[in-house]
Write a protein that holds these residues in place. Structure first.
Motif, PDB file in Angstrom:
ATOM      1  N   ALA A   1       1.663   2.085  -3.963  1.00  0.00           N
ATOM      2  CA  ALA A   1       0.898   1.888  -5.094  1.00  0.00           C
ATOM      3  C   ALA A   1       0.846   3.747  -4.013  1.00  0.00           C
ATOM      4  O   ALA A   1       0.086   4.395  -5.314  1.00  0.00           O
ATOM      5  CB  ALA A   1      -0.418   1.112  -3.996  1.00  0.00           C
TER       6      ALA A   1
ATOM      7  N   ASP B   1      -3.664  -0.248  -4.897  1.00  0.00           N
ATOM      8  CA  ASP B   1      -3.480  -1.781  -4.107  1.00  0.00           C
ATOM      9  C   ASP B   1      -3.530  -2.877  -4.914  1.00  0.00           C
ATOM     10  O   ASP B   1      -2.677  -3.280  -4.987  1.00  0.00           O
ATOM     11  CB  ASP B   1      -4.578  -1.520  -2.939  1.00  0.00           C
ATOM     12  CG  ASP B   1      -4.230  -0.466  -1.568  1.00  0.00           C
ATOM     13  OD1 ASP B   1      -2.685  -0.089  -2.009  1.00  0.00           O
ATOM     14  OD2 ASP B   1      -4.712  -0.663  -0.918  1.00  0.00           O
TER      15      ASP B   1
ATOM     16  N   THR C   1       0.077  -4.712  -5.642  1.00  0.00           N
ATOM     17  CA  THR C   1      -0.173  -6.529  -4.913  1.00  0.00           C
ATOM     18  C   THR C   1       0.458  -7.680  -6.263  1.00  0.00           C
ATOM     19  O   THR C   1       1.081  -8.621  -5.755  1.00  0.00           O
ATOM     20  CB  THR C   1      -0.687  -7.031  -4.155  1.00  0.00           C
ATOM     21  OG1 THR C   1      -1.427  -5.573  -3.194  1.00  0.00           O
ATOM     22  CG2 THR C   1      -0.700  -7.892  -3.408  1.00  0.00           C
TER      23      THR C   1
ATOM     24  N   GLU D   1       0.937  -1.198  -0.249  1.00  0.00           N
ATOM     25  CA  GLU D   1      -0.124  -0.111   0.356  1.00  0.00           C
ATOM     26  C   GLU D   1       1.097   1.737   0.094  1.00  0.00           C
ATOM     27  O   GLU D   1       0.771   2.059  -0.485  1.00  0.00           O
ATOM     28  CB  GLU D   1      -0.684  -0.314   0.956  1.00  0.00           C
ATOM     29  CG  GLU D   1      -0.767  -0.036   2.529  1.00  0.00           C
ATOM     30  CD  GLU D   1      -0.182  -2.072   2.853  1.00  0.00           C
ATOM     31  OE1 GLU D   1       0.048  -1.174   3.819  1.00  0.00           O
ATOM     32  OE2 GLU D   1      -0.215  -2.703   2.082  1.00  0.00           O
TER      33      GLU D   1
END
Length: 134
Positions: A41, A48, A52, A38
């Protein structure tokens, strides 16, 4: 999207200008730190989920590492990726620099000396008249 051939390394599956490239460049520019997905991001303005997914893919091919507590980081042993990051950063710096400012003054009609201009026109007219008389 075209890519610079000198930035393309056949051993690295990363295309400049993609989210994957942005993540790689970010992690390898900051080798001394580990980041949660996060945080990456937010830093790169990605979702997110996208971040990921890309991080998982990068871990699978050993492009980035992951600590036991979920922090992702660049790998000092990945010389090709460090070189790639350096090339991308260098190219970015080159294009981020402001263009050179032209120091030549622009032509300004108001700055023309009308008396000199009129004298030059009269001189040229006289030359033409003299030439026609011959």
């Amino acid at each position: 999207m075209p890519i610079r051939l000198d930035m393309r390394n056949p051993d690295i599956d990363v295309e400049p200008g993609t989210a994957k490239s942005e993540i790689v460049v970010f992690l390898y520019t900051n080798l001394e730190y580990g980041y949660k997905p996060e945080e990456i991001a937010a830093e790169l303005d990605l979702t997110d989920e996208t971040t990921t997914g890309i991080l998982n893919e990068l871990c699978e091919v050993d492009y980035v590492g992951q600590t036991e507590n979920g922090y992702y980081h660049g790998l000092r042993s990945q010389t090709p990726l460090r070189r790639y990051t350096s090339s991308v950063a260098q190219t970015k710096r080159m294009f981020d620099q402001p263009a050179e400012v032209d120091t030549q003054p622009e032509f300004n009609v108001e700055s023309v000396n009308e008396a000199k201009l009129d004298a030059e026109v009269e001189r040229l007219e006289q030359e033409l008249e003299d030439e026609l008389k011959r």
